[in-house]
Structure formats: structure tokens, C-alpha cells
Motif scaffolding. Structure first.
Motif, PDB file in Angstrom:
ATOM      1  N   LYS A  40      11.905  38.155  53.209  1.00 10.16           N
ATOM      2  CA  LYS A  40      13.111  37.361  53.415  1.00 10.16           C
ATOM      3  C   LYS A  40      14.132  38.211  54.161  1.00 10.16           C
ATOM      4  CE  LYS A  40      15.939  33.831  52.616  1.00 10.16           C
ATOM      5  NZ  LYS A  40      15.695  32.473  53.109  1.00 10.16           N
ATOM      6  N   ILE A  41      14.561  37.752  55.322  1.00  9.75           N
ATOM      7  CA  ILE A  41      15.558  38.459  56.109  1.00  9.75           C
ATOM      8  C   ILE A  41      16.882  37.704  55.987  1.00  9.75           C
ATOM      9  CG2 ILE A  41      16.226  39.257  58.397  1.00  9.75           C
ATOM     10  CD1 ILE A  41      13.350  39.550  59.112  1.00  9.75           C
ATOM     11  N   TYR A  42      17.860  38.352  55.362  1.00  7.00           N
ATOM     12  CA  TYR A  42      19.184  37.759  55.213  1.00  7.00           C
ATOM     13  C   TYR A  42      20.059  38.183  56.394  1.00  7.00           C
ATOM     14  CZ  TYR A  42      17.808  36.777  50.397  1.00  7.00           C
ATOM     15  OH  TYR A  42      17.146  36.328  49.281  1.00  7.00           O
ATOM     16  N   GLY A  43      20.808  37.242  56.928  1.00  4.59           N
ATOM     17  CA  GLY A  43      21.706  37.531  58.032  1.00  4.59           C
ATOM     18  C   GLY A  43      23.025  38.129  57.601  1.00  4.59           C
ATOM     19  N   CYS A  44      23.147  38.515  56.341  1.00  2.18           N
ATOM     20  CA  CYS A  44      24.373  39.102  55.815  1.00  2.18           C
ATOM     21  C   CYS A  44      23.983  40.127  54.762  1.00  2.18           C
ATOM     22  CB  CYS A  44      25.285  38.027  55.226  1.00  2.18           C
ATOM     23  SG  CYS A  44      24.508  37.077  53.896  1.00  2.18           S
ATOM     24  N   GLU A  45      24.980  40.785  54.173  1.00  2.00           N
ATOM     25  CA  GLU A  45      24.682  41.704  53.088  1.00  2.00           C
ATOM     26  C   GLU A  45      24.288  40.924  51.848  1.00  2.00           C
ATOM     27  OE1 GLU A  45      29.245  41.454  53.328  1.00  2.00           O
ATOM     28  OE2 GLU A  45      27.520  41.462  54.683  1.00  2.00           O
ATOM     29  N   LEU A  46      23.569  41.580  50.947  1.00  2.00           N
ATOM     30  CA  LEU A  46      23.051  40.908  49.759  1.00  2.00           C
ATOM     31  C   LEU A  46      24.179  40.354  48.898  1.00  2.00           C
ATOM     32  CD1 LEU A  46      20.100  40.504  48.955  1.00  2.00           C
ATOM     33  CD2 LEU A  46      20.331  42.401  47.359  1.00  2.00           C
ATOM     34  N   GLU A  47      25.327  41.017  48.901  1.00  2.00           N
ATOM     35  CA  GLU A  47      26.453  40.550  48.090  1.00  2.00           C
ATOM     36  C   GLU A  47      27.044  39.247  48.613  1.00  2.00           C
ATOM     37  OE1 GLU A  47      25.944  44.883  47.469  1.00  2.00           O
ATOM     38  OE2 GLU A  47      25.983  43.546  49.208  1.00  2.00           O
TER      39      GLU A  47
ATOM     40  N   VAL B 218      25.230  36.670  49.785  1.00  2.00           N
ATOM     41  CA  VAL B 218      24.317  35.538  49.609  1.00  2.00           C
ATOM     42  C   VAL B 218      24.844  34.678  48.467  1.00  2.00           C
ATOM     43  CG1 VAL B 218      21.950  34.866  49.117  1.00  2.00           C
ATOM     44  CG2 VAL B 218      22.408  36.926  50.458  1.00  2.00           C
ATOM     45  N   PRO B 219      25.105  33.385  48.676  1.00  2.00           N
ATOM     46  CA  PRO B 219      25.770  32.578  47.639  1.00  2.00           C
ATOM     47  C   PRO B 219      25.025  32.536  46.316  1.00  2.00           C
ATOM     48  CG  PRO B 219      25.785  31.441  49.760  1.00  2.00           C
ATOM     49  CD  PRO B 219      24.899  32.624  49.925  1.00  2.00           C
ATOM     50  N   GLU B 220      23.687  32.431  46.346  1.00  5.89           N
ATOM     51  CA  GLU B 220      22.966  32.267  45.084  1.00  5.89           C
ATOM     52  C   GLU B 220      22.952  33.525  44.230  1.00  5.89           C
ATOM     53  OE1 GLU B 220      19.739  32.417  48.402  1.00  5.89           O
ATOM     54  OE2 GLU B 220      21.750  31.588  48.106  1.00  5.89           O
ATOM     55  N   PHE B 221      23.385  34.658  44.762  1.00  7.16           N
ATOM     56  CA  PHE B 221      23.393  35.898  43.985  1.00  7.16           C
ATOM     57  C   PHE B 221      24.772  36.245  43.447  1.00  7.16           C
ATOM     58  CE2 PHE B 221      19.722  37.154  46.950  1.00  7.16           C
ATOM     59  CZ  PHE B 221      18.827  36.481  46.150  1.00  7.16           C
ATOM     60  N   GLN B 222      25.765  35.391  43.669  1.00  7.08           N
ATOM     61  CA  GLN B 222      27.088  35.505  43.051  1.00  7.08           C
ATOM     62  C   GLN B 222      27.747  36.852  43.327  1.00  7.08           C
ATOM     63  OE1 GLN B 222      26.667  34.603  38.856  1.00  7.08           O
ATOM     64  NE2 GLN B 222      25.227  32.954  39.257  1.00  7.08           N
ATOM     65  N   GLY B 223      27.516  37.383  44.500  1.00  8.75           N
ATOM     66  CA  GLY B 223      28.119  38.658  44.841  1.00  8.75           C
ATOM     67  C   GLY B 223      27.591  39.829  44.042  1.00  8.75           C
ATOM     68  N   LEU B 224      26.479  39.629  43.306  1.00  9.59           N
ATOM     69  CA  LEU B 224      25.895  40.644  42.420  1.00  9.59           C
ATOM     70  C   LEU B 224      26.914  41.123  41.392  1.00  9.59           C
ATOM     71  CD1 LEU B 224      23.806  42.744  44.972  1.00  9.59           C
ATOM     72  CD2 LEU B 224      23.080  40.788  43.585  1.00  9.59           C
ATOM     73  N   GLN B 225      27.886  40.261  41.054  1.00 11.40           N
ATOM     74  CA  GLN B 225      28.884  40.571  40.044  1.00 11.40           C
ATOM     75  C   GLN B 225      28.821  39.566  38.904  1.00 11.40           C
ATOM     76  OE1 GLN B 225      32.808  41.692  41.311  1.00 11.40           O
ATOM     77  NE2 GLN B 225      32.131  42.343  43.331  1.00 11.40           N
TER      78      GLN B 225
END
Length: 701
Positions: free
Chosen positions: A178-185, A187-194
Motif C-alpha cells: 500500500k503506497i500512501y500519498g501522505c504521511e501515515l499520521e 491517513v484518516p482511518e488511522f486517527q493521526g496515530l493518536q
């Protein structure tokens, strides 16, 4: 977890409905990070209007910056109108001679309404449909494709993902990236990893604040808030305690692997409009990366480098990746940098510390699967797997089917591993976990704040040492271009245009053919001349030889050349492997006339025809017909990849551009053969009809 509960003041009036309501304010105070100065025993003060909550002191901040007690509970009166909800004031105090101590930093949490939570219902919600897993047929079983495309290395997976636009396609027999066009934080489904705890900056105002300028940041508070409504009806149980299952609050020793794949759209730093970028990775007090490992003369470098470093999280949590431009004399200029909070990735419930693969392999050509050696991607043991499932779905069945998942047949991919581990990975892929991925992070520079200086594609794996040693790292060394030789035999030319008139008034042409590979004009070769052709026919039996370097994964030719005499390094250009052939009319007293052009992409060759009579061009060329000599769109054959077929022979049309329309101006009979550099060395041939004249032998026409 230890809970500290603070109740509302005694004698508090009953809150009127529609104006103010009593709520349960639950606080997760995880720890303090990055406090500047000689901080010894800090503690946190949280103030909500006239109520104050104090955390216990952190006794040894240098060895463990987390609070000894992390969860707190208060009962507050909260206005229903969000605009009237007061903010939360944060103050960090360090032990000093004064009663309160020394104020280290302060912050403010606005928009408290975003932390409102609904009281969970006692009824079990219905099972929602989830996207099918790898090979899931939706009927309680999943299958895999019979045909398998062998992936040579990690780059095969990368370029396949680029062609698929980074989308994971289920039901395929290949690993997907999976190649994301943005940083992982982002990505909407990952809630900013917070999702576990958020980061709140702490400031210290040194003198009067400057309008439009942010105050100086002196540290961070890691925590989270949850607000539950409280019922005023008697007998209703209180809201549940949200922060129940917390990870260990002690620092963890981790092995961090940073994979830097490539960068693009970089801002130039040299007068030539290019840069010589290299990578530097910093974590804690350690810095990795050498300035002699640079990529010369490019704004789109392919690094393919892995950096491995040990760290104690959260004492060393901020990973910084910097791209610098190598100059002849240091210091080097910074192109841009990006920072990653490793603690958020380690604590996130989305399992961002190591991406999940789509297929389970016990062995892969490019190294151990990310985390497979440590059991990160699988539950080890039947009981632990069951407990993990209960933790995700409770007592509900698998989200994709009413019964257990079962394979309809044995998997056809290599090294599949035990069935129970394949089932575990299949179930894990149904969870909202981070897949095997590549993130695209923007680069910024302090010299030009707010202006993006390029993008960097990378990923990070984090392995706590308490779980044992991980498997070997993924090999992402850049692919080296492979040597090939294209052998093109020009047999005949038919029906070419007649560009001259002889003394008798007859139309004629002195025909010859030139050819070269796109991007390599210095390799231009030409046949001998077929004089005085009055019917447009010419016989040559002439061999062209074109050696070149090819990147199979990118399907591009790599051409290295020095742009200037004073250039120290070669600039590598990447162009499609395109053969260009031109038919000319030779003239002695004026410039030669171009009679026709044929361009052939070696990875997408149009199918030749067997006879020149079938080689035709339609008067119109709709976009649905890729090859101009095929009249029936439904029978249009798929293009030929010469790197797979290796040899092809037949007739192709030459065309000229007239009034914006391609017109047939001749037909070329060619033999195209592609050999590796080693095969070409074992089977040498000469140019034209020179010795050694074989493979095949070319007689004089």
C-alpha cells in the motif's frame, strides 16, 4: 491501572436540563516529553474553571518520563453549548524551594467537546460487513489464483503497487504494497496515530508575546480525555471507565529500522538546477548516514537504504530524517527534513510499528517478512489467538462470515506456512491495522519555513527487544541496470514514397534506413543505399547492433553521461526502450528527404504482419484501436514485450505526418532479437554484413 477519583463539591445544585449537565471527566495522563532545562521531579496541574487536578510527581524524569499514576476521574458540570465550554489549562511544575515549585511550561486544550463519548449500549451491535480478506469468496472460504507471478525482489512489489495506484487488491496471489500519498499520521482511518494518547505542546512565555508568532515550545504532554454523560435518574450505573487496559508505562528498548526508498520533487541546491542528495537519520544522540553515499545530479534520487538503530522509547522517540545536498567543500546544504514520533506508532491500536503483509510466507526472496520473525503479524498459539479475537470482536463471529474461514484448496504461492498461521494473518487483515505500506512524507527546511522542499517515500519498523530478535531486514538495495543488446536486421523496404525524378521523368528514390535507440543518438547506424528504386522497393539484409542498460522493474533504459566537461559525476537519465527507424531518400546536392518513420517500444511492440499486403493504415485512427494496421478492434492483439518473447519478425508500417494525420509511407520487414550482455558475448555478430556474419547469416541482396 490505578484510578484517582475526584467528586463534585458537596452541596452542588442539581443541573437544570438543557443548560448544564453533570459529566464524568476521565483523564489519561501518560507522561511529559522533551522538557528543556534541568528538570528533576515535574508534575502536571490540570485546571477546569475552579477545579484542579494534580498528578503525582515523576521521581526520576531522566529514566522514566511517565507518571506513576496515569488515570484520573472527576465529576464536572459541563455546559451543553459547546461555545460556553471552558478550556483545560495545563501547567507543569518542577520541584523547587517555593511551595508550588518552578513553572516549567503551560498549555491550553480548547474544543473540549471533541472528547465527548457516548455511553456504550448493553445490547450487542449487529455484525457489520467488512471488506473481504485475501482470497475471500464471501461464502466462508477463500481461494487464491492458480497463476503466480514470481516477484524477484522488493522492487517488483513496489512497481506493481505503482501500477495499481497503491490499491490493495484482494483475491490475488501476490503480496501487495500500500503506497500512501501522505504521511501515515495523515491517513484518516488511522486517527493521526493518536488514538491511545494525544500530544499537547507546552509553552513558556518569555516576556510579552509577539502578534502572529507562536510562543516557544518547551515540552509536550502526552494524554487523552474522555467525557461521559451522567444520568440523573436513580439506580442508573455510572459510566464505564474508559482507560482500562493500558500498556506498560516503563520505557521499552526497541530496534528501529528506517527504510528510505526514494525522494522526488526536491528543491534544487546547485547552480545547475540539480542536487547531490544523501540521507542522514538521527534518533536520540545517534546519527547515521555518510555524505559519500550520495546520488549525483538528480532531483528524484532512488536511495534504497536501510538504517538500523536501537532506542529506548519514549526517552528517544523523535526520529528525524534529513536530506542534504553534498557539496565539494562542507558544510553541506540542507534540502529538507521530516520528524516521526515513534512512541505514537508503538502505542497506537492500529499497529503502526510494523505493517501487515497480505500473504503469509515463511521465506521470501528479499528477506524475512516485516515482523514475521517476531510473531508481530501472527498470534502464536491457539489460546492467545482466541483471546485476541475476543478482544477485537468480543463474542461475535468473524466479521466476514457466520462460520469459520476455510481454504477451498492448498495455496499456490511459495512457502505458505502452516494453515493456522495463514488463518491468523487472514483475520488480522480484517482489523483496522496498518498494512505493509510506503508513506510519502513532505520535507521542510528551517531556512524556508512553511515551504515544502520535496517528498520522501519511506517506512519505519519498530521491534521491542522484549519480544526477541526480529528476522533479517528487507533488502531494498536499488536495482542495477542489466546489460542488453538489441539486434535489428533490416531485410526489405516496400512501397516507400518516391522522392526524386530521373532524367527520363520517372519517379525514383535512393533508399537507405537509419536507426538508433531513444536517448542514445550517438549509436545512430545506417544501411547501405539501394539506388534508383522506381517501385519503392529496396533490399538491404543489414544488421544494427544497439547495446544498452535496462531497469526491468521500471521498464526504462538507464543512460549515464556527463553533462559538462567539468562534471565529476554522470547524470543518469531514464527513458523508455524505444527503437527509432527512419527511411530516407539520399540526395547529393541537397539535404536528404525523410520518407517515413517507425517507432517501436520494446516493452509494448505492436504485432507485425506476415506479408506487406496486410500492412495497412486506416484513413482514421480512433483511440480504441491502438495499432493503425488493425481494422477490427475486437481482434486487436495485446502488445508484445520483447524482453519476454526475445525474438520477433514481420512487417511494420512507416508513416509520415501530413496535416495532423498519420499517412502510410512505406513498409519495413525487420527481425528484432534481444539478448543479455552475456548472451551477446557468447554469440558475437558483426554490424551490417561484417564478420562474424551469422545468427543469421546475411547474404548480399
Amino acid at each position: 491501572s490505578h484510578w484517582t477519583q475526584m467528586s463534585a463539591p458537596r452541596g452542588a445544585p442539581r443541573a437544570p436540563k438543557g443548560d448544564i449537565s453533570w459529566v464524568s471527566w476521565q483523564v489519561l495522563a501518560w507522561g511529559l516529553r522533551g522538557l528543556h532545562g534541568a528538570v528533576r521531579e515535574p508534575r502536571l496541574e490540570l485546571q477546569w474553571e475552579d477545579q484542579t487536578l494534580w498528578t503525582p510527581m515523576i521521581k526520576d524524569f531522566t529514566s522514566n518520563p511517565n507518571f506513576p499514576i496515569n488515570t484520573f476521574l472527576m465529576t464536572l458540570a459541563l455546559p451543553e453549548d459547546e461555545q460556553l465550554v471552558p478550556p483545560i489549562r495545563l501547567r507543569v511544575w518542577d520541584r523547587g524551594n517555593r511551595e508550588l515549585g518552578v513553572l516549567v511550561g503551560q498549555g491550553c486544550v480548547r474544543g473540549v467537546g471533541q472528547y465527548r463519548c457516548r455511553t456504550p449500549s448493553l445490547e450487542q451491535p449487529p455484525c457489520q460487513e467488512q471488506p473481504p480478506g485475501p482470497g475471500d469468496t464471501g461464502t466462508g472460504s477463500y481461494t487464491v489464483d492458480v497463476e503466480e507471478e514470481v516477484e524477484v525482489d522488493w522492487w517488483s512489489k513496489f512497481y506493481t503497487a505503482l501500477e495499481d495506484k497503491g490499491e490493495i487488491q484482494w483475491g490475488t496471489n501476490r503480496d501487495r504494497l500500500k503506497i500512501y500519498g501522505c504521511e501515515l499520521e495523515a491517513v484518516p482511518e488511522f486517527q493521526g496515530l493518536q488514538d491511545f494518547c494525544q500530544t499537547f505542546p507546552l509553552h513558556k512565555l518569555d516576556g510579552p508575546s509577539v502578534p502572529g508568532q507562536e510562543p516557544k515550545t518547551v515540552g509536550e504532554f502526552k494524554g487523552l480525555f474522555c467525557i461521559y454523560p451522567m444520568s440523573e435518574e436513580p439506580g442508573v450505573p455510572p459510566p464505564p471507565q474508559h482507560f482500562q487496559q493500558l500498556p506498560p508505562s516503563k520505557p521499552q528498548d526497541c530496534l528501529v529500522r528506517v527504510y528510505i526508498v526514494r525522494a522526488f520533487d526536491l528543491s534544487p541546491r546547485d547552480v545547475t538546477g540539480l542536487s547531490d542528495p544523501y540521507v542522514r537519520v538521527s534518533l536520540g544522540k545517534r546519527t547515521l548516514g555518510q555524505r559519500d553515499q550520495y546520488v549525483p545530479n538528480t532531483l528524484e534520487p532512488v536511495f534504497g537504504r536501510m538504517f538500523e538503530v536501537t532506542a529506548t522509547i519514549p526517552l528517544e522517540k523523535d526520529l528525524k530524517v534529513t536530506l542534504l545536498d553534498r557539496d565539494r567543500l562542507p558544510p553541506d546544504q540542507e534540502i529538507g527534513s521530516t520528524s516521526i514520533d515513534l512512541e505514537n506508532r508503538l502505542l497506537s491500536s492500529h499497529r503502526a510499528h510494523c505493517g501487515l503483509p497480505t500473504l503469509h510466507h515463511t521465506c521470501v526472496p528479499w528477506g524475512e517478512h516485516r515482523g514475521m520473525g517476531m510473531g508481530w503479524a501472527l498470534w502464536n498459539g491457539h489460546s492467545e489467538r482466541e483471546s485476541g479475537l475476543r478482544g477485537i470482536w468480543g463474542s461475535r463471529p468473524c466479521p466476514t462470515c457466520a462460520g469459520p474461514c476455510a481454504e477451498s484448496g492448498p495455496p499456490t504461492f511459495c512457502h505458505p506456512g502452516p494453515p493456522r498461521e495463514r488463518l491468523a494473518l487472514h483475520v488480522l487483515n480484517l482489523c483496522p491495522f496498518v498494512p505493509e505500506h510506503l508513506e510519502t512524507r513532505p520535507l521542510f527546511s528551517s531556512a524556508q519555513p512553511g515551504l515544502e522542499q520535496g517528498k520522501l517515500q519511506m517506512w519505519v519498523d519498530i521491534f521491542p527487544t522484549s519480544l526477541g530478535p526480529p528476522g533479517p531486514p528487507v533488502n531494498i538495495d536499488p536495482r542495477k541496470a542489466e546489460g542488453y543488446e538489441l539486434r535489428c536486421v533490416v531485410w526489405n523496404v516496400w512501397d516507400t514514397d518516391l522522392g526524386d525524378t530521373n532524367l527520363l521523368g520517372q519517379r525514383m528514390s535512393d533508399i537507405y534506413v537509419t536507426g538508433w535507440l531513444d536517448g542514445l543518438p550517438e549509436q545512430r547506424q545506417h544501411t547501405d543505399i539501394h539506388y534508383r528504386s522506381r517501385d519503392g522497393h529496396g533490399a538491404f539484409n543489414w544488421r544494427f547492433l544497439f547495446p544498452f542498460e535496462f531497469l526491468a522493474a521500471e521498464k526504462l533504459c538507464a543512460i549515464g553521461r556527463r553533462e559538462h566537461i567539468w562534471s565529476l559525476d554522470k547524470t543518469v537519465l531514464k527513458v523508455p526502450p524505444k527503437l527509432i527507424l527512419q527511411v530516407w531518400d539520399n540526395d547529393k546536392f541537397k539535404a536528404d528527404d525523410l520518407l517515413g518513420v517507425l517507432e517501436l517500444d520494446l516493452t509494448k511492440l505492436p504485432h507485425p504482419v506476415l506479408t506487406p499486403r496486410l500492412c495497412k493504415v486506416m484513413p482514421w485512427k480512433p483511440s480504441s484501436i491502438p495499432w493503425p494496421w488493425c481494422r477490427i478492434p475486437a481482434l486487436t492483439p495485446s502488445p508484445i514485450n520483447l524482453f519476454r518473447m526475445r525474438r520477433v519478425q514481420g512487417w511494420w508500417p512507416c508513416t509520415v505526418q501530413e496535416d495532423g494525420v498519420q499517412r502510410l509511407s512505406g513498409k519495413l520487414e525487420l527481425s528484432l532479437e534481444l539478448l543479455t550482455a552475456k548472451e551477446a558475448e557468447e554469440r558475437p555478430v558483426g554490424k551490417g554484413r561484417e564478420e562474424p556474419n551469422k545468427y543469421p547469416m546475411l547474404p548480399a541482396p
